[in-house]
Design an enzyme around this catalytic site. Structure first.
Site: not given
Ligand SMILES: NC(=O)C1=CN([C@@H]2O[C@H](COP(=O)(O)OP(=O)(O)OC[C@H]3O[C@@H](n4cnc5c(N)ncnc54)[C@H](OP(=O)(O)O)[C@@H]3O)[C@@H](O)[C@H]2O)C=CC1
Ligand SMILES: N[C@@H](CC=O)C(=O)O
Length: 410
Positions: A43, A134, A185, A199, A203
């Site tokens: 983004k 997991i 994170g 959340d 799940k």
């Molecule tokens: N963090 C965790 O431990 C876990 C997360 N998840 C899921 O994984 C997914 C990602 O989470 P996470 O990596 O933590 O999130 P982050 O906030 O770290 O990263 C999100 C990414 O999405 C991009 N993004 C957001 N909105 C847009 C948009 N409108 N257009 C293009 N790119 C966009 C951001 O871009 P930019 O970098 O440019 O801002 C960033 O790169 C979520 O669905 C979350 O629920 C699932 C399991 C565990």
């Molecule tokens: N925010 C979520 C990320 C993984 O799903 C969590 O804390 O479990």
């Protein structure tokens, strides 16, 4: 050559990018296939990146991935659920396999997206959406080919388990522990989803829908989080030799589905007691198998990225089982039932005159032990139905009294 379009380069996306780049040769030797990330959707172009990535790979335009006929697999690691849903749908319509980590997309749209994937004979895989690192979705899909799952119970959110661990072990205030979890994170972009239990509910809905073969709508699951917990509660739990865990539980009995997300106080005898930090523990109960335990890191960069890549490898191997799950889309639009049990309540009164007003009313529900200290009253109810719990909450809210409650399983 397998070309991948990666959506998102945050915590999870950068983990996926790094593992694919670092282990490319291993994958090539193992699966005889080159895996290449062809484009990455982000983004913010100017944002500092903590991965070593060529700027030419980055795009702000999803069409550069979704309309690219050379891209075989789209991996969704976006934090924006609307954009993620639209991209996933578009990718499937354009005959691409999809792997997603987004429970916020999977929970409400599982039936629709899986149906679309089936029609297109493509994969729609979501191992990373539950339990972080997991393996749980793939084993569950295998289990239901033989066994009947009758109960699911788990610590399903890393952020809240991390907060509860820090509050219990270090007596840290809630918001300090939350900030720490965000920094690591684990938390969602808007941590409300974590701390209010949504959340976990998503799940639980995904696991229950797959396990019971019926749509278990997460909006209907009784859901209470940990955002109201105070250090005073932690002191009281320590006195009782119990520790708090945010637990999602569902069961199917006589055709009825029961489901709830709520804080539960567990004793040292419980398998959940020693699950600390961002770890998750999921217990599946099958009629043949009995209880199975799935334990590991429930959130974070590399564990989650690993689950995504497991799905990618399943696609490369031709093992993608979206065709195997049968979900009856028309059922379970009724509200699942909640759980009865022993309950802890802490009420914090602004006005002491309200104390008797509330207590007179609610002590009638069950045998109850009361501990009064200044404006705080702790009430331990021996047995409350879910309906009683809701009535007590309504009465406290009606008087403007702050409260925190937790089921006691110990
Ligand atoms: N963090 C965790 O431990 C876990 C997360 N998840 C899921 O994984 C997914 C990602 O989470 P996470 O990596 O933590 O999130 P982050 O906030 O770290 O990263 C999100 C990414 O999405 C991009 N993004 C957001 N909105 C847009 C948009 N409108 N257009 C293009 N790119 C966009 C951001 O871009 P930019 O970098 O440019 O801002 C960033 O790169 C979520 O669905 C979350 O629920 C699932 C399991 C565990
Ligand atoms: N925010 C979520 C990320 C993984 O799903 C969590 O804390 O479990």
């Amino acid at each position: 050559m397998i070309n991948i379009g990666l959506l998102g380069l945050g915590t999870v996306g950068s983990g996926v990018y790094e593992i694919i780049n670092q282990q490319g040769l291993f994958f090539k030797n193992q699966w005889n296939e080159d895996i290449k990330i062809k484009k990455v959707l982000i983004k913010h172009k100017e944002k500092e990146r903590f991965v070593d990535i060529d700027d030419n790979l980055l795009t702000l335009n999803p069409k550069e991935i979704l309309d690219d006929e050379e891209i075989d697999i789209v991996i969704d690691a976006l934090s924006d659920r609307e954009v993620a849903y639209n991209c996933i749908k578009n990718a499937l319509e354009n005959n691409k396999h999809v792997v997603t980590a987004s429970k916020a997309v999977v929970a409400p749209n599982l039936c629709e997206l899986q149906y679309l994937a089936k029609q297109k004979r493509k994969a729609f895989l979501f191992e990373a959406s539950v339990g972080g690192g997991i393996p749980i979705i793939n084993p569950l899909k295998q289990m239901i080919e033989v066994d009947n799952i009758v109960q699911i119970e788990g610590i399903l959110n890393g952020t809240t388990n991390y907060i509860l661990t820090k509050m219990y072990e270090e007596e840290l205030p809630f918001y300090v522990a939350l900030k720490d979890a965000q920094h690591k994170g684990y938390a969602e972009l808007d941590p409300t989803d974590d701390i209010k239990g949504y959340d976990t509910a998503r799940k639980l809905s995904i696991l229950s829908t797959v396990a019971y073969g019926q749509k278990v709508n997460f909006d209907y699951i009784d859901c209470y989080g940990i955002d109201k917990i105070a250090v005073e509660d932690i002191y009281a739990f320590k006195e009782m030799d119990l520790t708090p865990k945010l637990i999602g539980k569902s069961k199917i009995k006589d055709g009825n589905i029961y489901a709830a997300v709520e804080p539960v106080l567990v004793s040292k005898d419980s398998s959940f007691f020693s699950v600390k930090d961002a770890f998750n523990l999921i217990l599946l109960n099958g009629l043949n198998t009995g209880e199975l335990h799935f334990y590991g890191q429930g959130a974070g960069k590399n564990p989650t990225a690993n689950s995504i890549i497991l799905d990618v490898i399943n696609i490369i191997k031709g093992i993608y089982e979206s065709e195997n799950i049968n979900i009856d889309d028309n059922t379970q639009e009724y509200k699942p039932l909640g759980f009865d049990g022993k309950y802890y309540f802490r009420f914090t009164f602004k006005d002491v005159k309200d104390i008797d007003l509330l207590l007179e009313d609610i002590v009638q529900y069950s045998q109850c032990k009361l501990i009064k200290e200044n404006k705080n009253v702790i009430a331990i109810f021996e047995w409350l139905s879910r309906k009683n719990v809701d009535e007590i909450i309504n009465k406290a809210q009606g008087l403007g009294v702050d409260y925190f409650y937790s089921r006691i399983d110990g």
